[in-house]
Design a protein around this motif. Sequence first.
Motif, PDB file in Angstrom:
ATOM      1  N   ARG A 271       0.741  -1.201   0.009  1.00  0.00           N
ATOM      2  CA  ARG A 271      -0.111  -0.122  -0.026  1.00  0.00           C
ATOM      3  C   ARG A 271       0.904   1.139   0.001  1.00  0.00           C
ATOM      4  O   ARG A 271       0.221   2.365   0.140  1.00  0.00           O
ATOM      5  CB  ARG A 271      -1.082   0.017   1.156  1.00  0.00           C
ATOM      6  N   GLU A 272       2.073   0.973   0.149  1.00  0.00           N
ATOM      7  CA  GLU A 272       2.895   2.580  -0.046  1.00  0.00           C
ATOM      8  C   GLU A 272       2.895   2.981  -1.167  1.00  0.00           C
ATOM      9  O   GLU A 272       2.528   4.497  -1.056  1.00  0.00           O
ATOM     10  CB  GLU A 272       4.442   1.830  -0.017  1.00  0.00           C
ATOM     11  N   PRO A 273       2.850   2.650  -2.276  1.00  0.00           N
ATOM     12  CA  PRO A 273       2.455   3.375  -3.542  1.00  0.00           C
ATOM     13  C   PRO A 273       1.358   4.196  -3.434  1.00  0.00           C
ATOM     14  O   PRO A 273       1.336   4.957  -4.453  1.00  0.00           O
ATOM     15  CB  PRO A 273       2.708   2.512  -4.891  1.00  0.00           C
ATOM     16  N   LEU A 274       0.328   3.847  -2.902  1.00  0.00           N
ATOM     17  CA  LEU A 274      -0.794   4.427  -2.889  1.00  0.00           C
ATOM     18  C   LEU A 274      -0.838   5.985  -1.871  1.00  0.00           C
ATOM     19  O   LEU A 274      -1.703   6.811  -1.955  1.00  0.00           O
ATOM     20  CB  LEU A 274      -1.853   3.819  -2.100  1.00  0.00           C
ATOM     21  N   HIS A 275       0.419   6.129  -1.388  1.00  0.00           N
ATOM     22  CA  HIS A 275       0.639   7.358  -0.575  1.00  0.00           C
ATOM     23  C   HIS A 275       2.091   8.329  -1.260  1.00  0.00           C
ATOM     24  O   HIS A 275       2.365   8.984  -0.455  1.00  0.00           O
ATOM     25  CB  HIS A 275       0.981   7.074   0.982  1.00  0.00           C
ATOM     26  N   GLU A 276       2.479   7.676  -2.146  1.00  0.00           N
ATOM     27  CA  GLU A 276       3.678   8.390  -2.510  1.00  0.00           C
ATOM     28  C   GLU A 276       3.550   8.966  -3.916  1.00  0.00           C
ATOM     29  O   GLU A 276       2.711   8.412  -4.774  1.00  0.00           O
ATOM     30  CB  GLU A 276       4.983   7.182  -2.626  1.00  0.00           C
ATOM     31  N   GLY A 277       4.164   9.991  -4.396  1.00  0.00           N
ATOM     32  CA  GLY A 277       4.365  10.481  -5.806  1.00  0.00           C
ATOM     33  C   GLY A 277       2.966  11.115  -6.111  1.00  0.00           C
ATOM     34  O   GLY A 277       2.210  11.432  -5.303  1.00  0.00           O
ATOM     35  N   ALA A 278       2.711  11.121  -7.315  1.00  0.00           N
ATOM     36  CA  ALA A 278       1.828  11.367  -8.099  1.00  0.00           C
ATOM     37  C   ALA A 278       0.684  10.463  -7.745  1.00  0.00           C
ATOM     38  O   ALA A 278      -0.720  10.986  -7.511  1.00  0.00           O
ATOM     39  CB  ALA A 278       1.696  11.430  -9.641  1.00  0.00           C
ATOM     40  N   PRO A 279       0.797   9.523  -7.788  1.00  0.00           N
ATOM     41  CA  PRO A 279      -0.577   8.509  -7.272  1.00  0.00           C
ATOM     42  C   PRO A 279      -0.976   9.017  -5.872  1.00  0.00           C
ATOM     43  O   PRO A 279      -2.320   8.841  -5.567  1.00  0.00           O
ATOM     44  CB  PRO A 279       0.204   7.105  -7.360  1.00  0.00           C
ATOM     45  N   GLY A 280      -0.408   9.293  -4.987  1.00  0.00           N
ATOM     46  CA  GLY A 280      -0.486   9.591  -3.556  1.00  0.00           C
ATOM     47  C   GLY A 280      -1.394  10.883  -3.701  1.00  0.00           C
ATOM     48  O   GLY A 280      -2.302  10.811  -2.883  1.00  0.00           O
ATOM     49  N   ARG A 281      -0.904  11.875  -4.447  1.00  0.00           N
ATOM     50  CA  ARG A 281      -1.544  13.170  -4.369  1.00  0.00           C
ATOM     51  C   ARG A 281      -2.805  13.050  -5.150  1.00  0.00           C
ATOM     52  O   ARG A 281      -3.835  13.392  -4.642  1.00  0.00           O
ATOM     53  CB  ARG A 281      -0.533  14.024  -5.128  1.00  0.00           C
ATOM     54  N   MET A 282      -3.110  12.151  -6.191  1.00  0.00           N
ATOM     55  CA  MET A 282      -4.266  12.076  -6.613  1.00  0.00           C
ATOM     56  C   MET A 282      -5.242  11.392  -5.778  1.00  0.00           C
ATOM     57  O   MET A 282      -6.529  11.859  -5.610  1.00  0.00           O
ATOM     58  CB  MET A 282      -4.131  11.200  -7.939  1.00  0.00           C
ATOM     59  N   LEU A 283      -4.953  10.322  -5.189  1.00  0.00           N
ATOM     60  CA  LEU A 283      -5.793   9.541  -4.269  1.00  0.00           C
ATOM     61  C   LEU A 283      -6.108  10.307  -2.884  1.00  0.00           C
ATOM     62  O   LEU A 283      -7.171  10.667  -2.457  1.00  0.00           O
ATOM     63  CB  LEU A 283      -5.162   8.194  -3.749  1.00  0.00           C
ATOM     64  N   GLU A 284      -5.162  11.284  -2.468  1.00  0.00           N
ATOM     65  CA  GLU A 284      -5.416  12.341  -1.537  1.00  0.00           C
ATOM     66  C   GLU A 284      -6.592  13.390  -1.792  1.00  0.00           C
ATOM     67  O   GLU A 284      -7.376  13.471  -0.837  1.00  0.00           O
ATOM     68  CB  GLU A 284      -4.114  12.997  -0.849  1.00  0.00           C
ATOM     69  N   TRP A 285      -6.380  13.792  -2.905  1.00  0.00           N
ATOM     70  CA  TRP A 285      -7.332  14.704  -3.481  1.00  0.00           C
ATOM     71  C   TRP A 285      -8.891  14.121  -3.501  1.00  0.00           C
ATOM     72  O   TRP A 285      -9.776  14.734  -3.558  1.00  0.00           O
ATOM     73  CB  TRP A 285      -6.928  15.564  -4.557  1.00  0.00           C
ATOM     74  N   SER A 286      -8.763  12.973  -4.115  1.00  0.00           N
ATOM     75  CA  SER A 286     -10.030  12.124  -4.466  1.00  0.00           C
ATOM     76  C   SER A 286     -10.773  12.173  -3.043  1.00  0.00           C
ATOM     77  O   SER A 286     -11.973  12.048  -2.984  1.00  0.00           O
ATOM     78  CB  SER A 286      -9.664  10.691  -4.832  1.00  0.00           C
ATOM     79  N   GLU A 287      -9.925  11.774  -1.756  1.00  0.00           N
ATOM     80  CA  GLU A 287     -10.812  11.549  -0.365  1.00  0.00           C
ATOM     81  C   GLU A 287     -11.473  13.020  -0.316  1.00  0.00           C
ATOM     82  O   GLU A 287     -12.463  13.270  -0.027  1.00  0.00           O
ATOM     83  CB  GLU A 287      -9.992  11.113   0.431  1.00  0.00           C
ATOM     84  N   ARG A 288     -10.497  13.936  -0.485  1.00  0.00           N
ATOM     85  CA  ARG A 288     -11.170  15.382  -0.150  1.00  0.00           C
ATOM     86  C   ARG A 288     -12.230  15.839  -0.996  1.00  0.00           C
ATOM     87  O   ARG A 288     -13.295  16.457  -0.660  1.00  0.00           O
ATOM     88  CB  ARG A 288      -9.830  16.326  -0.335  1.00  0.00           C
ATOM     89  N   LEU A 289     -12.178  15.632  -2.218  1.00  0.00           N
ATOM     90  CA  LEU A 289     -13.388  16.041  -3.249  1.00  0.00           C
ATOM     91  C   LEU A 289     -14.437  15.301  -2.939  1.00  0.00           C
ATOM     92  O   LEU A 289     -15.811  15.733  -3.136  1.00  0.00           O
ATOM     93  CB  LEU A 289     -12.739  15.928  -4.552  1.00  0.00           C
ATOM     94  N   ALA A 290     -14.239  14.150  -2.650  1.00  0.00           N
ATOM     95  CA  ALA A 290     -15.465  12.959  -2.366  1.00  0.00           C
ATOM     96  C   ALA A 290     -16.180  13.453  -1.100  1.00  0.00           C
ATOM     97  O   ALA A 290     -17.449  13.741  -1.154  1.00  0.00           O
ATOM     98  CB  ALA A 290     -15.122  11.694  -2.036  1.00  0.00           C
ATOM     99  N   ALA A 291     -15.630  13.946   0.087  1.00  0.00           N
ATOM    100  CA  ALA A 291     -16.139  14.278   1.194  1.00  0.00           C
ATOM    101  C   ALA A 291     -16.758  15.618   0.891  1.00  0.00           C
ATOM    102  O   ALA A 291     -17.734  16.006   1.473  1.00  0.00           O
ATOM    103  CB  ALA A 291     -14.888  14.564   2.195  1.00  0.00           C
ATOM    104  N   ALA A 292     -16.000  16.794   0.096  1.00  0.00           N
ATOM    105  CA  ALA A 292     -16.651  17.877  -0.099  1.00  0.00           C
ATOM    106  C   ALA A 292     -17.935  17.753  -0.825  1.00  0.00           C
ATOM    107  O   ALA A 292     -19.152  18.370  -0.674  1.00  0.00           O
ATOM    108  CB  ALA A 292     -15.782  18.728  -0.739  1.00  0.00           C
TER     109      ALA A 292
END
Length: 364
Positions: A271-292
């Motif tokens: 699960r480390e690649p889910l939090h690193e680099g460009a994929p990590g940033r995309m998934l982090e913003w996905s959570e923020r936008l889903a909540a908003a």
Amino acid sequence: MSTSEFDSFRPPEPAGGKRRKGKRSKRRGGGSGSDGSREMPMVPDAEFTSYYGRPVVKAPPWGHEVAAYLFLGGVAGGSGLLAAGAQLTGRKTLRRNTRLSALVAVGLGAVALVKDLGRPERFVNMLRTVKLTSPMSVGSWILSFFSAGIGVAAVFEIDRMTGERIPLGPLRPVLRALEGPAGLEAAVFAAPLAVYTAVLLTDTATPTWNAAYRDLPFVFVSSASLAASGLAMITTPVSESGPARNLAVIGAICDLISARVTEHRMDPVTREPLHEGAPGRMLEWSERLAAAGGLGALLGGRHRGVAALSGLALLAASALLRFGFFEAGKESARHPRYTIEPQKRRLAARRAAGITDDSITTAG
């Protein structure tokens, strides 16, 4: 002396060059366990990486077209389900918009898939047989059946919008009779279309994808709900988009929970690649936008402007999740540790459980 393309990966020669023939280096001083008269082992403990530092598994040759297909398949499947619900509840505007959205999404998804395949006839060749053990084979049939149903229903919607000016001739009564059954037939294949791509990814040897095989279908279903409901909130007046708003709230909650559960059940390394680099940033913003987007649909969804902005956030959240997870998997295939370390842990767990007599473990 032979040379090869891998010579650049050879370790450097030790200082002083190679040993001369016939000369044996002796260890003096008698350290622990040494009597000073015998040569002691000097080889350090081996730490396995991979041959020449190369990846252990081959990275999938898929490009951004496949990631786009993952997203568009979710949009089409979710919109097909919303269209069926609108059809059964008499919401004509919502039915029309979701049918057209599903048709456009599945059409663009098919183009992306064919572009990745290289030649259109390769997709046709996949329909020559049905192989239930192949996610790609089953998915091709799901895509075909869904496209046929939603195509018939959407064509009739377009004909109705133009005042029946499309030159259909004797086909118009046939389409009118098939419109309702075709919309419901598409709904039968809508959910499988939204989720089969998760099975397609996890059925590979790519470490991060394969590690999520138990839970990724739930994540993709939630993501499809976000995309379809978000698009419906953008295109449909608030007087008829109530079901889409309800689906958006439920989808946002399920998306955030299922993503966390999936990560928790994965191996810590994969699960480390889910939090690193460009994929990590995309998934982090996905959570923020889903909540908003979910909060916007819940608290301000009856206001047209808020509904449209919330829908846009949900649509973006779904796209970022699919692209982010796709890229994280490709990254995990490039590094040997994402394959080797989880394998070692699984092997140790089997041995600890006393499983030492099968083809995977040994008693050694």
